[in-house]
Design a protein around this motif. Structure first.
Motif, short mmCIF file in Angstrom:
data_model
loop_
_atom_site.label_atom_id
_atom_site.label_comp_id
_atom_site.label_asym_id
_atom_site.label_seq_id
_atom_site.Cartn_x
_atom_site.Cartn_y
_atom_site.Cartn_z
N ARG A 11 48.89 46.18 40.01
CA ARG A 11 48.07 47.36 40.35
C ARG A 11 48.51 47.98 41.68
N ASP A 98 44.53 52.56 39.92
CA ASP A 98 45.42 51.63 39.21
C ASP A 98 46.85 51.67 39.78
N SER A 310 48.65 49.18 34.47
CA SER A 310 48.87 47.80 34.96
C SER A 310 48.74 46.79 33.84
#
Ligand SMILES: O=c1[nH]cnc2c1ncn2[C@H]1C[C@H](O)[C@@H](CO)O1
Ligand SMILES: [Zn+2]
Length: 362
Positions: A11, A98, A310
């Motif tokens: 992330r 993200d 991610s």
């Protein structure tokens, strides 16, 4: 010691997303809020967690047609300018959180006219929402830029009108055009006038092809329509033969796509749901990346496919052992393939992506 690859660390690194549908990425709670405001009584659940699970399960159908049926709920609650702006702003916030630094988000304006919005009003509302989301992300210290792709739906006959709309808004961050919707029975050549117009205007377009239908669809998209990129394009593996001894033979279409560096917007989780691939480990992305096709990793529909950039990379790490160097390669591939200007792409590669991976690659 090298940084372990897991969902939390993934992330944090810069990622680039080229294929994500606005109406496929709503937060479940937002679907519920907007349904209440609109008086829409058709939702299967009123609880956000249950609704999120319902979308993922219903989309996990084995066919593109049934996958697409789930969009009736999101489209139903996106019929006002306020709703569109909210969904767009939240989309940017979620992607920035993200670790996405550049994204091209697509949607079909023609779907949001049930209550009389004009196409221009729809585009203006979504663009306002994206700019708002970029500002909110910046306030949180996250740099993200959003480009918009306008889609025409294959089953409707409005592609010329939508292509014209995309060109009219090209100076307001609408960076390209796409054709979406059911693939079987709707070849991209039904929209040749739109593609011809876009080429004459020096405008960019991608086409969903080679997802539910095979090589003829990819061939038409590239050679008849002139698509610069392929949405999915997974079925290009049908033109690649791998012998038992591991030697690889590319057919003429696969060779052309690799030689011309035509980007493939691959969406692994979505492909499992529509039946285009059996498992992540068996997904053609492994072979195509190994053969150095210009592969990019994408989410398609974060709500229906219950994924994020991610989580897609975490799944690919698990299946193929991809590490930080591979993730940087995917991010650079995607940035090279984006529809914004060359200098702007280079700046994001040099100033954001490479520094973001530098420490991890030492
Ligand atoms: O993966 C897809 N293939 C074809 N069409 C799709 C896919 N994901 C979403 N769509 C459709 C449903 C949406 O309403 C539309 C525009 O975003 O695009
Ligand atoms: Zn798609």
């Amino acid at each position: 010691m090298s940084t372990p690859v897991n969902l939390d660390t993934i992330r944090l690194v810069p990622k680039v997303l080229l294929h994500d549908h606005l109406d496929g990425g709503l937060r479940p709670q937002t679907v519920i809020d907007l349904a209440r405001a609109a008086g829409y009584a058709g939702l299967p659940h009123e609880d956000a967690d249950e609704l999120g699970r319902w979308f993922a399960a219903a989309a996990d159908s084995g066919s593109l047609e049934r996958y697409l049926e789930t969009f009736s709920h999101t489209v139903a609650v996106m019929q006002t300018a306020e709703a569109l702006a909210r969904v767009a702003a939240e989309c940017v916030e979620d992607l920035a959180a993200d670790g996405v630094v550049y994204a091209e988000i697509r949607y079909a304006p023609e779907l949001f006219q049930e209550q009389g919005l004009t196409l221009d009003r729809i585009v203006a509302a979504v663009q306002d929402g994206f700019r708002d989301g970029e500002r909110r992300a910046a306030a949180e210290g996250k740099r993200i830029r959003i480009g918009t792709l306008l889609c025409a739906m294959r089953q409707n006959a409005r592609s010329a009108e939508i292509a014209n709309l995309a060109v009219r808004y090209r100076d307001s961050e609408v960076v390209g055009f796409d054709i979406a919707g059911p693939e079987a029975g709707f070849p991209p050549t039904r929209n040749l006038d739109a593609f011809e117009y876009l080429r004459q205007q020096n405008a960019h377009f991608t086409i969903h092809a080679g997802e539910a239908f095979g090589l003829p669809s990819i061939w038409e998209a590239i050679q008849h329509c002139g698509a610069e990129r392929l949405g999915h394009g997974v079925r290009i593996v049908d033109d690649i033969k791998v012998d038992e001894d591991g030697s690889v033979h590319l057919g003429r279409l696969a060779s052309y796509i690799r030689d011309r560096r035509i980007p493939l917007e691959m969406c692994p989780s979505s492909n499992l749901q529509t039946g285009a691939a059996k498992s992540i480990a068996e997904h053609p992305i492994g072979l195509l990346a190994k053969l150095r096709f210009r592969v990019t990793v994408n989410t398609d529909n974060r709500l229906m496919s219950h994924c994020s950039m991610s989580s897609e990379f975490a799944a690919l790490h698990e299946a193929f052992g991809y590490g930080w160097a591979d993730m940087q390669w995917f991010a650079v591939n995607a940035m090279k393939s984006a529809f914004i200007g060359f200098d702007e792409r280079l700046e994001i590669i040099d100033d954001v992506i490479k520094p973001g991976y530098a420490a991890l690659l030492e």
